[in-house]
Scaffold this motif. Sequence first.
Motif, short mmCIF file in Angstrom:
data_model
loop_
_atom_site.label_atom_id
_atom_site.label_comp_id
_atom_site.label_asym_id
_atom_site.label_seq_id
_atom_site.Cartn_x
_atom_site.Cartn_y
_atom_site.Cartn_z
N GLY A 287 0.81 -1.21 0.00
CA GLY A 287 0.00 0.00 0.00
C GLY A 287 0.84 1.25 0.00
N PRO A 288 1.92 1.31 -0.79
CA PRO A 288 2.78 2.50 -0.75
C PRO A 288 2.04 3.72 -1.28
N GLY A 289 2.15 4.81 -0.59
CA GLY A 289 1.45 6.02 -1.02
C GLY A 289 -0.01 6.01 -0.62
N SER A 290 -0.70 4.96 -0.95
CA SER A 290 -2.13 4.90 -0.64
C SER A 290 -2.37 4.85 0.86
N THR A 291 -1.58 4.04 1.57
CA THR A 291 -1.75 3.94 3.03
C THR A 291 -1.56 5.29 3.69
N GLU A 292 -0.50 5.98 3.29
CA GLU A 292 -0.20 7.27 3.88
C GLU A 292 -1.21 8.34 3.47
N GLY A 293 -1.58 8.32 2.20
CA GLY A 293 -2.52 9.33 1.71
C GLY A 293 -3.89 9.19 2.34
N VAL A 294 -4.40 7.97 2.39
CA VAL A 294 -5.74 7.74 2.97
C VAL A 294 -5.74 8.09 4.45
N ALA A 295 -4.70 7.66 5.18
CA ALA A 295 -4.64 7.95 6.62
C ALA A 295 -4.62 9.46 6.86
N THR A 296 -3.93 10.18 5.99
CA THR A 296 -3.83 11.63 6.17
C THR A 296 -5.19 12.31 6.06
N ILE A 297 -5.94 11.98 5.02
CA ILE A 297 -7.23 12.65 4.86
C ILE A 297 -8.21 12.20 5.93
N GLU A 298 -8.12 10.95 6.37
CA GLU A 298 -9.01 10.51 7.45
C GLU A 298 -8.65 11.20 8.76
N HIS A 299 -7.38 11.42 8.97
CA HIS A 299 -6.94 12.18 10.15
C HIS A 299 -7.52 13.61 10.09
N ILE A 300 -7.48 14.22 8.93
CA ILE A 300 -8.01 15.58 8.78
C ILE A 300 -9.51 15.58 9.03
N MET A 301 -10.23 14.58 8.50
CA MET A 301 -11.67 14.50 8.73
C MET A 301 -11.97 14.37 10.22
N GLN A 302 -11.17 13.59 10.93
CA GLN A 302 -11.36 13.43 12.36
C GLN A 302 -11.12 14.75 13.09
N HIS A 303 -10.09 15.47 12.64
CA HIS A 303 -9.79 16.78 13.23
C HIS A 303 -10.94 17.75 12.99
N VAL A 304 -11.45 17.76 11.78
CA VAL A 304 -12.58 18.64 11.46
C VAL A 304 -13.77 18.33 12.34
N ALA A 305 -14.08 17.06 12.49
CA ALA A 305 -15.24 16.66 13.29
C ALA A 305 -15.11 17.14 14.73
N LYS A 306 -13.90 17.04 15.26
CA LYS A 306 -13.70 17.49 16.65
C LYS A 306 -13.93 18.99 16.78
N VAL A 307 -13.47 19.75 15.81
CA VAL A 307 -13.60 21.21 15.88
C VAL A 307 -15.04 21.65 15.69
N VAL A 308 -15.73 21.04 14.73
CA VAL A 308 -17.11 21.48 14.45
C VAL A 308 -18.12 20.78 15.34
N LYS A 309 -17.63 19.88 16.24
CA LYS A 309 -18.51 19.20 17.19
C LYS A 309 -19.57 18.35 16.51
N LYS A 310 -19.15 17.65 15.48
CA LYS A 310 -20.06 16.76 14.76
C LYS A 310 -19.55 15.32 14.84
N ASP A 311 -20.47 14.40 14.62
CA ASP A 311 -20.08 12.99 14.57
C ASP A 311 -19.09 12.79 13.42
N PRO A 312 -17.96 12.13 13.68
CA PRO A 312 -16.95 11.96 12.62
C PRO A 312 -17.48 11.28 11.36
N LEU A 313 -18.39 10.34 11.53
CA LEU A 313 -18.94 9.66 10.36
C LEU A 313 -19.77 10.63 9.52
N GLN A 314 -20.53 11.47 10.20
CA GLN A 314 -21.35 12.42 9.45
C GLN A 314 -20.48 13.41 8.70
N VAL A 315 -19.38 13.83 9.30
CA VAL A 315 -18.46 14.75 8.62
C VAL A 315 -17.88 14.06 7.39
N ARG A 316 -17.54 12.82 7.52
CA ARG A 316 -17.01 12.08 6.36
C ARG A 316 -18.07 12.01 5.25
#
Length: 1543
Positions: free
Chosen positions: A1151-1180
């Motif tokens: 999973g070269p590149g893909s593992t790192e890329g996917v984890a990065t955007i999912e990390h960002i989505m999790q960060h966004v959810a925490k800031v906007v106080k929404k369920d992480p799945l709904q933000v995704r």
Amino acid sequence: MACMSSRLECFAPASEITFTINEKKYTVSGDIPPGTSLNTYIRNHANLRGTKVMCHEGGCGSCIVAVRSQNAFTKEKSTYAVNSCLVRVHACHGWAIKTIEGIGNKKTGYNILQTRLAQMNGTQCGYCSPGMVMNMYSLKNDKAVNMQELENSFGGNICRCTGYRSILEAFKSVAVDAPPQLKNKVEDIEELHKMKSCPNSGMTCSWNSNDDYGEDDGDDSNEDFVHVNVHGAEIEQSPKLSRIHLNLKNAQWFKVTNTKEIFEIFDKVGNVPYVLVGGNTARGVYRLTVEPQIYIDVQDVAELKSYSTDSTLTLGGNLSLNDCINLFNTVSKTKYNYAYTEILARHIDLIANVPVRNVGTIAGNLSIKHEHPEFPSDLFLILVTVGATLTIGELLHITLSCVLSIKLMNSIRGDVTILSELHKMKSCPNSGMTCSWNSNDDYGEDDGDDSNEDFVHVNVHGAEIEQSPKLSRIHLNLKNAQWFKVTNTKEIFEIFDKVGNVPYVLVGGNTARGVYRLTVEPQIYIDVQDVAELKSYSTDSTLTLGGNLSLNDCINLFNTVSKTKYNYAYTEILARHIDLIANVPVRNVGTIAGNLSIKHEHPEFPSDLFLILVTVGATLTIASKGFLYRNVSMIDYLDMDMKHKVIKSITLPQIDDTYSLKTYKIMPRAQNAHAYVNAGFLFKLNKTAKGKVLKKPIIVYGGINPYFVHAVNTENFLDGKNLFDFKTLQTAMKILDAELKPDQVLPDASPTFRRRLASALFYKFILSLSPPGLPARLLSGGQDLVRPLSSGKQQFDTDKTEWPLTKPVPKLEALAQCSGEAQYINDLPALPNETFAAFVLTSVGQGYISDIDPSQALKVPGVLKFLCAKDIPGLNNFTPVDLPSFEEYEEVFCSGEIKYAGQPLGLIVAETQALALESVSKVKVEYSNVVHPHLEMRDIIASGDKTRIRVEKEPDAVKKDVPDPNEVAHVIKGSFDIGTQYHFTMETQQCVCVPTEDGMDVYPSSQWMDLTQVGIARALSIPENSINVKVRRIGGGYGSKISRNSIVSVACALAAQVLNRPVRLIMSLESNMEALGKRCDIAVNYEVGTDNSGKVQYLKADFYENAGSSWNEIMVPDSVSFMTSCYDSSAWKVRGLGVRSDIPSTTWCRGPGSTEGVATIEHIMQHVAKVVKKDPLQVRLNNVSSDDTVILQMVKDLKVSADYDARKGSVDAHTHTQELSTITATFQNNRWMKRGIALVPLKYALAYAGNFSALVSIYAADGTVAVAHGGIECGQGINTKVAQAVAYTLGISLELVSVKPSNNLTAPNNATTGASITSELCTYASVQCCKELLKRMEPAKKGLKDPTWPQWVQAAYQQNIDLCATHMYPYNDDVKMYDIFGVTVCEVEVDLLTGRHQILRVDIIEDAGKSMSPEIDIGQVEGAFVMGLGYWLTEYVVYDPNTGKLLTNRTWNYKPPGAKDIPIDFRVELRKNAPNPFGVLRSKATGEPPLCMSCSVLFALRYALDSARIEAGKPDEWYQMNLPATVEHIFLTSLTNIDLFTL
């Protein structure tokens, strides 16, 4: 040595070490070097290469074999697993050893464990499989094992491919408590417990599951008959074995199990013609002119197979002639009046031949005589001669009968010499060879009665008998050393007296060498395994253990004593702790004294055994010269001079139930790891008086620093105090925190973590006592995480109309892998005049080589050559820049400027592998201009050094450069860093090169044959067509063997050319990890603007990836592309940058590149959810691209099938709340145990690239088909998928297809095997070949009426049609790139007082299109996901900041997941009704996308830790969490500290 030898000459005569391997006797004398392991002997001397090897330290399990031996004290025999890489071969005297070859193979039949593992998809690359099987074989051999015991016993077996679930399930199917659904699954697969290959034909036939050797256990009531096609493609199964009745064409067939059934059939059929079927050998004399209408198979009628030797000799009528011979030969020697039967045996031996006599029966022979009086029956003649009588069973009123038995006269006399007793002889059930064995032991080994028993091997013809000397004290003169085997302590001290100050070692299990390697071999070895007094134990007044008692013997003894001795009930706690030490094979031979000796020699060693013995106040009895005994405390023992002393015994005190005892071990993974911190607590309390401490307590720690044992200040303070008083607790915690002073020694965990953890363990102990009035919310803190039995569920579609395509079949190679018959590179047989090579590595990270002096190495006898850069005739380079992914040269051998620590600078070539490895350190290297290496990517980024940082991918254009400020409610900034990962292939990098008349044969463990060929040709300045590359399979790849094997192959080929001799270069684990690159680590800085729903309005990011020492194999553009996943990226501007550092050049990893890329955007989505106080799945979901309807439906489906909403509600009730003031009663019980859950979606864009060839040949004589392709079988099942597709396309049975090893003649110029595309494209090329062949063959059908496949092929052959076709992708091919979708739900539980966690459940839906081979794809999903768990949770790399040397270079300090680290409940579904219109045969790739979804575990952990941090007083906001999420990082992120501890 000469002086020492003279002192010992009269001590004992020279002798031999004897043992058996697979019932064959072996003798080891002084010509075998003292450091030779059992593994080396098995592989290189016995030439049994099914047993593998990798780590050489007992940490991977690939080398496990079974041993049966007698306990020197109890005299009981047992079978147990050992790591053959740790055991010295000279320590094996008297052992009966079984290797994987000895329990089953193609010729003699497969063992149930081999077939179960193969058929239940428990093998992928297969390198670990022999060790897995042998570990299970050893567990099961002596006892019935339950599923929990079984699952707990694989901590020492690493598998990188499968994810363990299928392995555990396969073995659990033979457990005594296997559930009906698992047993039914086994039956559905193939009634695997009946599988055995016919020794003659190699085809698979029936056998019984209760017998490891494949013999009938006589329990006919439950046995089935099964015929299984060798490829697993066809299954035919009869009804349960009772009486079987088949309606045949013009006849009926009955199979009976007793004579009653015979006569019932007689009664029914009346006068219809019948025949009793036994061996059917009569048809070889008299052919049937008319077939009967009734066939009665009497082979399984036990009474007709029986015999009796009581008062008279009575033989069942259906006894075979060879059974008669064996019986007569025995009875003639044991029954005085039946001595004459030896003459009968000799006569019967003249009847027909062995195969006929094997099945031909007495009654059958006599029946021929009855039916054909002219038949010159020898059997009739000899029975008449001795006056034998027959017992005939008849059915009343009907003249139908059968011969029930034959009685021989008890009247013929003669003298008898008893040569052997029947209960001492046994034919090997697999091979038929006769070997020695004991009536209580199926192995044929020494029973430990040394005074009377010899080792015997008897040739099957009785022509040869070899016998070893009597077992007494053994003394061997070895090269530069002497070996003694002693049987009592007196002999030990006699040797001590003779050897003086000569260095010596006492040899027990030798497992210490898996932790601390010997730098210098001792001159005296004293094998103490058979010293009975050191193996003894006593439970009379006190519990006393012999020093040489094994750790597993301790566990068993403690579990027994704890239930029978009131004041030793506490030993159950000790047993549980010892179960966490190392692994089963290590504990089987590792001893108490051995473990304590490591602690004595290496105070920093965190010995669990030492800790628990100190905790309970055990004492040691030390024996010294003159039989002087001294009792010492554990602490005093550490300061003793132990020269010429022996730990004779350990005495444990009686402890009643007024004491509270608890021990802890916190380690990086669930099993087989040393402790971060271990602890023991023993308190005498008055629990009714606020927990008053009635006696000075014991508080003991390990893992703090080498000399810290007791928390003395805390112990003194608590004496007489009320432990359950909060103020007392607070003060005690501060005192403890002050006296805990952990050292810092890399790569160990940080001092901060270890200090806080030690305090938390003491608090956990107090909570475990359930103090009166303890709030309910704190109760969970006193509990340990208890892992229940794991389970799994797999769901997929299969289309029977397309079988064998889409059929869930086992891998073609599975049985060969599980039996050790599958050959890997280092399994190639020893070659004449072959040599062995090992790399010499740099020891600094930056500088220059001033001088290399190999002279000391070359002086060592057997060292042949040292090669370096100046010896390379062509290019000193293994990365040709005209091949894809390379833009600069990487040197084979460092020519001056050092790029990183561990860079190869030369090669030692020697006569043996051990000698090559040992001599590497003798090469002296001088360095100049040495500077500190640049290792940390963040430091390089901060420096702004443009020579080390460059842009690899500019941002894509976005729909609008300036976002609308009215749409941006939140601006979020953050960073995301991920470390590297070692591939951990079970087979290290290796190559064998053989000079030939026209060039060189090369056998590399490579995923890229073309690179191997080009690299060697250019380095050696030879034409490419002189290099023959062949790869049958590799033991795991994951990208590590794409480019990095090239340096190994080029160096090996150079040595072969220079010496003109075969060369074998097998990298050790340490050199493999130090010299070669790993997954690239990343650092991302991002800014994201979102609206209040969390929908991203813009995203800016700099994505940095560590390239290592070269700019080759840059993956950051792929990372940026894969970062999109399923989300709307129209407003994203992501820049990709490479960073050059002073570590080995990073390389592709699953999973070269893909593992790192996917984890990065999912990390960002999790960060966004925490800031906007929404369920992480709904933000995704809010950010999913509008055209990705597939992913939305899959999320919806998984939420239903995984019961996501209900489970999330349960997690919230268990762990979470919005406001602390609204904590529920359920939540209050869980201050220290938290749960989390996360759902992660994935879209993985797969693109085809590269050349992939296939060649398909049809053989005219029988219509069989052979295929060769350009891919490499790495465990992904490429050969099986190709074979299924070929069989499907040609319309033939899978068993007609064979896939040959890959080579550069049939697949020249092919691309690398990787990126999840190779299986598909090689399948595609193979299908195109088949289509071409069918097109060519079509004219040959003319004139044939419904021809069979062989007839059609023969007709084509007769018409001179070319039956061989080739195809290479791409050539006018129309397959297109496509998207792969996936969704994962992960649920975890975390213990905040330790940092330990469990993955409670994982649900995955993976989009595999219309899977070509569903079981293989399921295995790919599970294996990839678990490899990802290792990346995110347990695997990390540490370099020495001063030198750049890799410190995590062994199984001792690098921890991939083990069998108990996988999800407890692991559910995988292949998306249904989703054929892929763009891919090959409507399928999709599965090798890498699931790894991308493993990041879900991070977000589940975050969800759990969110609550922990809120309760620690932190606001509910985003926080940085260091990765990987190790136990240390989870603990520190939870903010657990002494200020939070309350009562």
